[in-house]
Structure formats: structure tokens, C-alpha cells
Motif scaffolding. Structure first.
Motif, PDB file in Angstrom:
ATOM      1  N   MET A  75       0.853  -1.184   0.000  1.00  0.00           N
ATOM      2  CA  MET A  75       0.000   0.000   0.000  1.00  0.00           C
ATOM      3  C   MET A  75       0.890   1.236   0.000  1.00  0.00           C
ATOM      4  O   MET A  75       1.754   1.386   0.844  1.00  0.00           O
ATOM      5  N   SER A  76       0.738   2.139  -0.975  1.00  0.00           N
ATOM      6  CA  SER A  76       1.457   3.400  -1.011  1.00  0.00           C
ATOM      7  C   SER A  76       0.563   4.476  -0.405  1.00  0.00           C
ATOM      8  O   SER A  76      -0.430   4.871  -1.014  1.00  0.00           O
ATOM      9  N   ALA A  77       0.888   4.904   0.810  1.00  0.00           N
ATOM     10  CA  ALA A  77       0.053   5.883   1.495  1.00  0.00           C
ATOM     11  C   ALA A  77       0.126   7.218   0.775  1.00  0.00           C
ATOM     12  O   ALA A  77       1.215   7.728   0.504  1.00  0.00           O
ATOM     13  N   LEU A  78      -1.011   7.783   0.444  1.00  0.00           N
ATOM     14  CA  LEU A  78      -1.055   9.083  -0.202  1.00  0.00           C
ATOM     15  C   LEU A  78      -1.233  10.207   0.806  1.00  0.00           C
ATOM     16  O   LEU A  78      -1.075  11.365   0.466  1.00  0.00           O
ATOM     17  N   LEU A  79      -1.574   9.868   2.043  1.00  0.00           N
ATOM     18  CA  LEU A  79      -1.686  10.863   3.103  1.00  0.00           C
ATOM     19  C   LEU A  79      -1.231  10.226   4.407  1.00  0.00           C
ATOM     20  O   LEU A  79      -1.720   9.166   4.796  1.00  0.00           O
ATOM     21  N   LEU A  80      -0.294  10.876   5.080  1.00  0.00           N
ATOM     22  CA  LEU A  80       0.150  10.459   6.401  1.00  0.00           C
ATOM     23  C   LEU A  80      -0.390  11.451   7.412  1.00  0.00           C
ATOM     24  O   LEU A  80      -0.168  12.659   7.270  1.00  0.00           O
ATOM     25  N   ALA A  81      -1.082  10.968   8.425  1.00  0.00           N
ATOM     26  CA  ALA A  81      -1.691  11.844   9.435  1.00  0.00           C
ATOM     27  C   ALA A  81      -1.148  11.479  10.814  1.00  0.00           C
ATOM     28  O   ALA A  81      -1.173  10.308  11.202  1.00  0.00           O
ATOM     29  N   PHE A  82      -0.684  12.478  11.543  1.00  0.00           N
ATOM     30  CA  PHE A  82      -0.015  12.255  12.818  1.00  0.00           C
ATOM     31  C   PHE A  82      -0.690  13.003  13.965  1.00  0.00           C
ATOM     32  O   PHE A  82      -0.969  14.204  13.865  1.00  0.00           O
ATOM     33  N   ASP A  83      -0.925  12.287  15.054  1.00  0.00           N
ATOM     34  CA  ASP A  83      -1.138  12.910  16.345  1.00  0.00           C
ATOM     35  C   ASP A  83       0.208  13.498  16.801  1.00  0.00           C
ATOM     36  O   ASP A  83       1.266  13.134  16.268  1.00  0.00           O
ATOM     37  N   LEU A  84       0.177  14.375  17.798  1.00  0.00           N
ATOM     38  CA  LEU A  84       1.428  14.949  18.301  1.00  0.00           C
ATOM     39  C   LEU A  84       1.902  14.266  19.584  1.00  0.00           C
ATOM     40  O   LEU A  84       2.794  13.448  19.561  1.00  0.00           O
ATOM     41  N   ASP A  85       1.296  14.601  20.726  1.00  0.00           N
ATOM     42  CA  ASP A  85       1.818  14.119  22.006  1.00  0.00           C
ATOM     43  C   ASP A  85       1.748  12.610  22.121  1.00  0.00           C
ATOM     44  O   ASP A  85       0.688  12.001  21.953  1.00  0.00           O
ATOM     45  N   ARG A 108      12.483  13.622  12.215  1.00  0.00           N
ATOM     46  CA  ARG A 108      12.630  14.779  11.325  1.00  0.00           C
ATOM     47  C   ARG A 108      13.293  14.376  10.012  1.00  0.00           C
ATOM     48  O   ARG A 108      12.844  14.778   8.927  1.00  0.00           O
ATOM     49  N   ALA A 109      14.343  13.567  10.095  1.00  0.00           N
ATOM     50  CA  ALA A 109      15.044  13.140   8.878  1.00  0.00           C
ATOM     51  C   ALA A 109      14.130  12.304   7.989  1.00  0.00           C
ATOM     52  O   ALA A 109      14.126  12.444   6.752  1.00  0.00           O
ATOM     53  N   ALA A 110      13.339  11.420   8.599  1.00  0.00           N
ATOM     54  CA  ALA A 110      12.426  10.581   7.819  1.00  0.00           C
ATOM     55  C   ALA A 110      11.332  11.418   7.165  1.00  0.00           C
ATOM     56  O   ALA A 110      10.958  11.176   6.003  1.00  0.00           O
ATOM     57  N   LEU A 111      10.825  12.406   7.875  1.00  0.00           N
ATOM     58  CA  LEU A 111       9.808  13.289   7.298  1.00  0.00           C
ATOM     59  C   LEU A 111      10.371  14.062   6.108  1.00  0.00           C
ATOM     60  O   LEU A 111       9.676  14.272   5.105  1.00  0.00           O
ATOM     61  N   ARG A 112      11.627  14.477   6.204  1.00  0.00           N
ATOM     62  CA  ARG A 112      12.264  15.174   5.083  1.00  0.00           C
ATOM     63  C   ARG A 112      12.323  14.260   3.852  1.00  0.00           C
ATOM     64  O   ARG A 112      12.081  14.692   2.720  1.00  0.00           O
ATOM     65  N   ARG A 113      12.610  13.010   4.085  1.00  0.00           N
ATOM     66  CA  ARG A 113      12.694  12.046   2.989  1.00  0.00           C
ATOM     67  C   ARG A 113      11.323  11.815   2.360  1.00  0.00           C
ATOM     68  O   ARG A 113      11.189  11.743   1.135  1.00  0.00           O
ATOM     69  N   LEU A 114      10.294  11.725   3.191  1.00  0.00           N
ATOM     70  CA  LEU A 114       8.931  11.550   2.679  1.00  0.00           C
ATOM     71  C   LEU A 114       8.454  12.794   1.941  1.00  0.00           C
ATOM     72  O   LEU A 114       7.759  12.699   0.925  1.00  0.00           O
ATOM     73  N   HIS A 115       8.834  13.948   2.448  1.00  0.00           N
ATOM     74  CA  HIS A 115       8.456  15.193   1.784  1.00  0.00           C
ATOM     75  C   HIS A 115       9.053  15.245   0.374  1.00  0.00           C
ATOM     76  O   HIS A 115       8.400  15.719  -0.568  1.00  0.00           O
ATOM     77  N   ALA A 116      10.282  14.747   0.220  1.00  0.00           N
ATOM     78  CA  ALA A 116      10.913  14.722  -1.103  1.00  0.00           C
ATOM     79  C   ALA A 116      10.167  13.820  -2.075  1.00  0.00           C
ATOM     80  O   ALA A 116      10.277  13.985  -3.295  1.00  0.00           O
ATOM     81  N   LEU A 117       9.394  12.873  -1.538  1.00  0.00           N
ATOM     82  CA  LEU A 117       8.582  11.986  -2.373  1.00  0.00           C
ATOM     83  C   LEU A 117       7.194  12.567  -2.641  1.00  0.00           C
ATOM     84  O   LEU A 117       6.346  11.890  -3.227  1.00  0.00           O
ATOM     85  N   ASN A 118       6.966  13.796  -2.176  1.00  0.00           N
ATOM     86  CA  ASN A 118       5.678  14.485  -2.368  1.00  0.00           C
ATOM     87  C   ASN A 118       4.526  13.763  -1.673  1.00  0.00           C
ATOM     88  O   ASN A 118       3.390  13.752  -2.166  1.00  0.00           O
ATOM     89  N   ILE A 119       4.817  13.162  -0.521  1.00  0.00           N
ATOM     90  CA  ILE A 119       3.775  12.529   0.292  1.00  0.00           C
ATOM     91  C   ILE A 119       3.182  13.590   1.210  1.00  0.00           C
ATOM     92  O   ILE A 119       3.882  14.160   2.049  1.00  0.00           O
ATOM     93  N   PRO A 120       1.903  13.919   1.067  1.00  0.00           N
ATOM     94  CA  PRO A 120       1.323  14.941   1.943  1.00  0.00           C
ATOM     95  C   PRO A 120       1.208  14.454   3.384  1.00  0.00           C
ATOM     96  O   PRO A 120       0.952  13.271   3.638  1.00  0.00           O
ATOM     97  N   VAL A 121       1.396  15.385   4.297  1.00  0.00           N
ATOM     98  CA  VAL A 121       1.346  15.104   5.733  1.00  0.00           C
ATOM     99  C   VAL A 121       0.268  15.969   6.370  1.00  0.00           C
ATOM    100  O   VAL A 121       0.128  17.147   6.038  1.00  0.00           O
TER     101      VAL A 121
END
Length: 267
Positions: free
Chosen positions: A1-11, A27-40
Motif C-alpha cells: 500500500m502506497s500511502a497518499l496521506l500520512l496523518a499524525f497525532d502529536l503528544d 525529522r530526517a524521515a519526514l524530510r525524505r517523505l516530503h521529497a517523495l511528495n507525500i502529503p502530511v
């Protein structure tokens, strides 16, 4: 499954409880996902995410106040406010020494005991006494009190349409109340629809009872931590926020492989 939207709780999920900074590995992993144009998307009980979260996640959507206020692309998409009669009932708690906070989009209303310093989390935010909270415009009310469960049960009986989270593990002394329709599941649905993404193509991360509604709807539900309440809804379980970075790195690697395979087929 290629997630097209990643949604995160905070605390307890993207951040350690009460934290303000995203761990370096996450943070590093989010940067990598952002480069793949995965919306968060950030979907939080807080009334605003810390600046470091916005910098690290670069979210396309932000839902605060347990889903009561939703921004898409920095623009207000939806805001769910208390009916004045409901707000009056919520504030008529009769709990001695309860710490009560009412949140609007731009101010926090809370009573600070005399001769007590303003809490650090409130020091740089517009705030006023609880008695000045407007009858209209309140998005969320929070309570701290050791006997809050009794008030929760009484209010749930008289006002079953209100959304209540907390007053149970892991937050036994804290209760959050939002208007009908203001919950994280409704926020996930509104964000997905606003972005033209199917719920089946969402991956959601959460750790506590207020995350249950969005974990239940997600295409892939990832529980962070081991709260038994969430386990029936989780497709995968992580030990805690400290393991999230490695999980997201593995996800980014898989998505990169999928993208490369697609390119080879197309070209």
C-alpha cells in the motif's frame, strides 16, 4: 500500500508527551517523505502545533482542538464551535479547584491562581480570565481534576452529542470536550476529502483515546505505544515516539522502491 496521506497525532506520537521538538530521526524521515511528495497532516488535541513541528513536517493540513479547527494549505477549511447552551452546561461543572481552559481560535481563557506565575506554555499566547470567555466562538474546553471521570459521566448522560476524550488511561485526570462533529475521525475525513484522497489511502499514527476515531477510519492504522483501548483498531504497533523515525525511514525506502519500479515500467 502506497500511502497518499500520512496523518499524525502529536503528544505521545510525533512528539514525546508534552514535547516541543520532533526527534532528529523522525525529522530526517519526514524530510525524505516530503521529497517523495507525500502529503502530511497534523491532527492534534493541542490548539496549535509547535513551530518545530510545522518546520519538520511541512504539513499540507493541520487540524487542532481535536479536529475542531482545520486548515488546508494554510487556509481555514472548517471550524466547529460550541453552541452557547452547550458551552454553559460544560462550564457548570461544580468541581472544586478544577483547572479549566476554554479555547477560541486566537485566545486561551483560563484562571490563574493569585501570586502564581503564568505557565510557560501560556506565557507568550493571548489569554484572559475564564469568566471572559465568549458565549460563541469556543472550540474546546479542557479540565484538569482528579475526579474528572464523574463529571464526564454526568455530562455524557445529559449531553451525549458532545465529544469527550480523556478521563481514562493514559490521561486519567484530564478531560477534553469539543462540540458534536469535532473529533479526529471527522477531521481525517474532511482533510482526505479536501485533498481528493480516499480514506483507504491514508496512514494514521496515534497513541491515545482521542486518536481512536481516526485510527478506526484509516486505511492503515499505526498505534504508537500500547494502550489496550486502541489495539483492536491497529494494523501495526510501535513501542513509542522514539521508534517512529525508523518506521518512517522504512516506509520512505519502500515508497522509493515502488516509485523506481513504476518508472522502469513506464520508461
Amino acid at each position: 500500500m502506497s500511502a497518499l496521506l500520512l496523518a499524525f497525532d502529536l503528544d505521545g506520537t510525533l512528539l514525546p508527551d508534552g514535547g516541543q521538538r520532533v526527534p532528529p530521526a523522525t525529522r530526517a524521515a519526514l524530510r525524505r517523505l516530503h521529497a517523495l511528495n507525500i502529503p502530511v497532516a497534523i491532527i492534534t488535541g493541542r490548539d496549535m502545533p509547535p513551530d518545530d513541528v510545522l518546520d519538520a513536517a511541512q504539513p499540507t493540513a493541520v487540524a487542532t482542538n481535536n479536529g475542531g479547527r482545520i486548515l488546508l494549505g494554510g487556509t481555514l477549511h472548517r471550524e466547529t464551535r460550541f453552541d452557547p447552551a452547550d458551552l454553559k452546561a460544560v462550564l457548570a461543572h461544580e468541581l472544586d479547584d478544577a483547572r479549566v481552559m476554554a479555547f477560541t481560535a486566537d485566545k486561551v481563557y483560563v484562571d490563574i491562581p493569585p501570586n502564581t506565575p503564568v505557565p510557560q506554555w501560556l506565557a507568550y499566547r493571548p489569554h484572559a480570565p475564564l469568566s471572559e470567555a465568549p458565549a460563541q466562538g469556543v472550540l474546546k474546553v479542557g479540565f484538569y481534576h482528579p475526579d474528572i471521570r464523574g463529571w464526564r459521566d454526568a455530562l455524557a448522560e445529559s449531553h451525549p452529542h458532545l465529544v469527550m476524550t480523556g478521563a481514562q488511561p493514559p490521561y486519567t485526570d484530564f478531560l477534553t470536550i469539543t462540540p458534536a462533529g469535532a473529533d479526529k475521525g471527522a477531521a481525517l475525513l474532511a482533510i482526505a476529502q479536501g485533498l481528493g484522497i480516499e480514506l483507504a489511502d491514508t496512514m494514521v499514527f496515534g497513541d491515545s483515546d482521542n486518536d481512536l476515531a481516526m485510527l478506526e477510519l484509516a486505511g492503515v492504522a499505526v498505534q504508537v505505544g500500547h494502550l489496550p483501548l486502541l489495539r483492536p483498531y491497529a494494523h501495526e504497533v510501535l513501542d513509542g515516539p522514539e521508534t517512529l523515525g525508523a518506521y518512517l525511514e522504512a516506509l520512505a525506502e519502500r515508497l522509493e522502491r515502488d516509485a523506481l519500479s513504476f518508472q522502469k515500467v513506464v520508461f
